[in-house]
Design an enzyme around this catalytic site. Structure first.
Site, PDB file in Angstrom:
ATOM      1  N   TYR A   4      15.797   8.596  11.530  1.00 45.67           N
ATOM      2  CA  TYR A   4      16.040  10.023  12.008  1.00 45.67           C
ATOM      3  C   TYR A   4      17.179   9.970  13.155  1.00 45.67           C
ATOM      4  O   TYR A   4      17.954  10.923  13.180  1.00 45.67           O
ATOM      5  CB  TYR A   4      14.710  10.283  12.880  1.00 45.67           C
ATOM      6  CG  TYR A   4      14.697  11.639  13.727  1.00 45.67           C
ATOM      7  CD1 TYR A   4      14.391  12.827  12.995  1.00 45.67           C
ATOM      8  CD2 TYR A   4      14.766  11.525  15.023  1.00 45.67           C
ATOM      9  CE1 TYR A   4      14.309  14.135  13.672  1.00 45.67           C
ATOM     10  CE2 TYR A   4      14.859  12.946  15.707  1.00 45.67           C
ATOM     11  CZ  TYR A   4      14.433  14.047  14.725  1.00 45.67           C
ATOM     12  OH  TYR A   4      14.383  15.409  15.615  1.00 45.67           O
ATOM     13  N   LYS A  25      20.514  12.355  13.107  1.00 41.90           N
ATOM     14  CA  LYS A  25      20.954  13.094  14.367  1.00 41.90           C
ATOM     15  C   LYS A  25      22.385  12.814  15.033  1.00 41.90           C
ATOM     16  O   LYS A  25      23.046  13.520  15.432  1.00 41.90           O
ATOM     17  CB  LYS A  25      19.896  13.290  15.303  1.00 41.90           C
ATOM     18  CG  LYS A  25      18.533  13.768  14.788  1.00 41.90           C
ATOM     19  CD  LYS A  25      18.553  15.190  14.343  1.00 41.90           C
ATOM     20  CE  LYS A  25      17.539  15.887  13.865  1.00 41.90           C
ATOM     21  NZ  LYS A  25      17.700  17.268  13.539  1.00 41.90           N
TER      22      LYS A  25
HETATM   23  P1  NAP Z   1       8.503  21.233  12.776  1.00 42.63           P
HETATM   24  O1  NAP Z   1       7.450  21.939  13.558  1.00 42.63           O
HETATM   25  O2  NAP Z   1       8.037  19.955  12.089  1.00 42.63           O
HETATM   26  O3  NAP Z   1       9.348  22.311  11.700  1.00 42.63           O
HETATM   27  C1  NAP Z   1      10.358  22.027  10.769  1.00 42.63           C
HETATM   28  C2  NAP Z   1      10.970  23.234  10.018  1.00 42.63           C
HETATM   29  O4  NAP Z   1      11.781  22.556   9.084  1.00 42.63           O
HETATM   30  C3  NAP Z   1       9.802  23.763   9.165  1.00 42.63           C
HETATM   31  O5  NAP Z   1      10.077  25.223   9.297  1.00 42.63           O
HETATM   32  C4  NAP Z   1      10.096  23.375   7.832  1.00 42.63           C
HETATM   33  O6  NAP Z   1       9.830  24.010   6.676  1.00 42.63           O
HETATM   34  C5  NAP Z   1      11.469  23.028   7.747  1.00 42.63           C
HETATM   35  N1  NAP Z   1      12.148  21.901   6.564  1.00 42.63           N
HETATM   36  C6  NAP Z   1      11.818  20.800   6.698  1.00 42.63           C
HETATM   37  N2  NAP Z   1      12.285  20.350   5.494  1.00 42.63           N
HETATM   38  C7  NAP Z   1      12.963  21.226   4.842  1.00 42.63           C
HETATM   39  C8  NAP Z   1      13.809  21.345   3.853  1.00 42.63           C
HETATM   40  N3  NAP Z   1      13.983  20.376   3.079  1.00 42.63           N
HETATM   41  N4  NAP Z   1      14.216  22.817   3.423  1.00 42.63           N
HETATM   42  C9  NAP Z   1      14.023  23.437   4.182  1.00 42.63           C
HETATM   43  N5  NAP Z   1      13.411  23.488   5.547  1.00 42.63           N
HETATM   44  C10 NAP Z   1      12.963  22.487   5.774  1.00 42.63           C
HETATM   45  O7  NAP Z   1       9.886  20.732  13.473  1.00 42.63           O
HETATM   46  P2  NAP Z   1      10.460  21.180  14.839  1.00 42.63           P
HETATM   47  O8  NAP Z   1       9.927  20.271  16.087  1.00 42.63           O
HETATM   48  O9  NAP Z   1      10.319  22.746  15.073  1.00 42.63           O
HETATM   49  O10 NAP Z   1      12.004  20.718  14.716  1.00 42.63           O
HETATM   50  C11 NAP Z   1      12.956  21.582  14.111  1.00 42.63           C
HETATM   51  C12 NAP Z   1      14.276  20.880  14.537  1.00 42.63           C
HETATM   52  O11 NAP Z   1      14.463  20.428  15.645  1.00 42.63           O
HETATM   53  C13 NAP Z   1      14.247  19.660  13.537  1.00 42.63           C
HETATM   54  O12 NAP Z   1      15.873  19.526  13.061  1.00 42.63           O
HETATM   55  C14 NAP Z   1      14.038  18.479  14.355  1.00 42.63           C
HETATM   56  O13 NAP Z   1      14.700  16.980  14.239  1.00 42.63           O
HETATM   57  C15 NAP Z   1      14.738  18.966  15.716  1.00 42.63           C
HETATM   58  N6  NAP Z   1      14.154  18.440  17.055  1.00 42.63           N
HETATM   59  C16 NAP Z   1      12.834  18.585  17.310  1.00 42.63           C
HETATM   60  C17 NAP Z   1      12.263  18.157  18.458  1.00 42.63           C
HETATM   61  C18 NAP Z   1      10.860  18.004  18.978  1.00 42.63           C
HETATM   62  O14 NAP Z   1      10.641  17.321  20.058  1.00 42.63           O
HETATM   63  N7  NAP Z   1      10.238  18.947  18.268  1.00 42.63           N
HETATM   64  C19 NAP Z   1      13.222  17.214  19.241  1.00 42.63           C
HETATM   65  C20 NAP Z   1      14.555  17.122  18.860  1.00 42.63           C
HETATM   66  C21 NAP Z   1      15.080  17.746  17.736  1.00 42.63           C
HETATM   67  P3  NAP Z   1       8.599  24.076   5.666  1.00 42.63           P
HETATM   68  O15 NAP Z   1       7.255  23.856   6.605  1.00 42.63           O
HETATM   69  O16 NAP Z   1       8.480  25.053   5.028  1.00 42.63           O
HETATM   70  O17 NAP Z   1       8.892  22.815   4.951  1.00 42.63           O
END
Ligand code: NAP
Length: 246
Positions: free
Chosen positions: A154, A158
């Site tokens: 991961y 990133k």
């Molecule tokens: P999340 O709640 O797990 O949601 C992930 C989203 O990505 C879902 O809408 C999912 O859609 C979509 N997704 C996953 N694989 C995909 C694919 N192959 N094609 C298209 N869509 C896909 O994650 P989140 O926490 O909101 O994170 C969103 C972004 O922020 C990510 O890039 C994550 O790495 C980044 N981020 C998050 C955090 C945190 O603390 N939460 C921190 C730093 C960075 P489906 O359900 O339809 O598959």
């Protein structure tokens, strides 16, 4: 503020992407909510936006697939004629210590998080170049800057997103396209919900603000970078982390 703009949010069905889609729509953009498997969630996000008088549509695409992204962008251009804002938010985790990490888990995370971002930029940028206008916002993470035990795949994806962002920012600047990354800290979503309470408390102890962030905090940063006011900002990594990485 974004009236008439066409915005694409990958992974807009849940978590941060959902908040981003809602925020951009509340500012007047027509938002294309991308999802991979969560069709029902994407429909709900769309309905929520419509109920508030906004404009949105949903569109399935697995961003890890090169050819699927080509069709995805083609369909959007065919229907709406342009893409003003591209938010590469879709992301997954497959955490494991490196000595136990499978090749598949490494590849899957790189394919979705890093290659997925490349794929969408690859196909959307040519249209933005013709328009001589565009905003690309890529979701990185604090761990792409600091690294994190148990997240080698991961963190590598990133960190890759940051290098990709800076390179593409240089390539597209002359066409009035800005390319920036956001590095969220720990944000309350399904991705972080799975962490044990003890780990969450430890994480909070490392955040000067003492709390996890909310998806809306990240959405506000996306909104700023998508706005007219951010027109002279490119190649940057904006941390939204409560001071975690100072
Ligand atoms: P999340 O709640 O797990 O949601 C992930 C989203 O990505 C879902 O809408 C999912 O859609 C979509 N997704 C996953 N694989 C995909 C694919 N192959 N094609 C298209 N869509 C896909 O994650 P989140 O926490 O909101 O994170 C969103 C972004 O922020 C990510 O890039 C994550 O790495 C980044 N981020 C998050 C955090 C945190 O603390 N939460 C921190 C730093 C960075 P489906 O359900 O339809 O598959």
């Amino acid at each position: 503020m974004l009236r008439g703009k066409i915005a694409v949010v990958t992974g807009g069905s849940r978590g941060i992407g959902k908040a981003v889609a809602e925020r951009l729509a509340s500012e007047g953009a027509f938002v294309i909510i991308n999802y991979n498997g969560s069709c029902e969630c994407a429909k709900k996000v769309k309905q929520g936006i419509l109920d508030k008088g906004g404009k949105a549509e949903i569109l399935q695409c697995d961003v890890s697939e090169f050819a699927a992204c080509e069709s995805f962008i083609k369909e959007i251009i065919g229907t709406y004629g342009r893409i003003d804002i591209l938010v590469n938010n879709a992301g997954i985790t497959r955490d494991e210590l490196v000595m136990r990490m499978s090749e598949k888990d490494f590849d899957d995370v790189i394919s979705t998080n890093l290659k997925g971002t490349f794929h969408c930029i690859r196909f959307a940028s040519r249209h933005m170049m013709k328009q001589r206008q565009g905003r690309i916002i890529n979701m990185s993470s604090v761990v792409g800057v600091t690294g994190n035990a148990g997240q080698a795949n991961y963190a590598a994806s990133k960190a890759g997103v940051i290098g990709l962002t800076k390179s593409v920012a240089r390539e597209l600047a002359s066409r009035n396209i800005t390319v920036n990354a956001i590095a969220p800290g720990f944000i309350e979503t399904e991705m972080t919900e799975v962490l044990p309470e003890k780990i969450k408390e430890e994480i909070k102890g490392n955040i000067p603000f003492g709390t996890l962030g909310k998806p809306e905090d990240v959405a506000a940063a996306v909104m700023f970078l998508a706005s007219e006011e951010a027109g002279y900002i490119t190649g940057q990594v904006l941390h939204v982390d409560g001071g975690m990485v100072i």
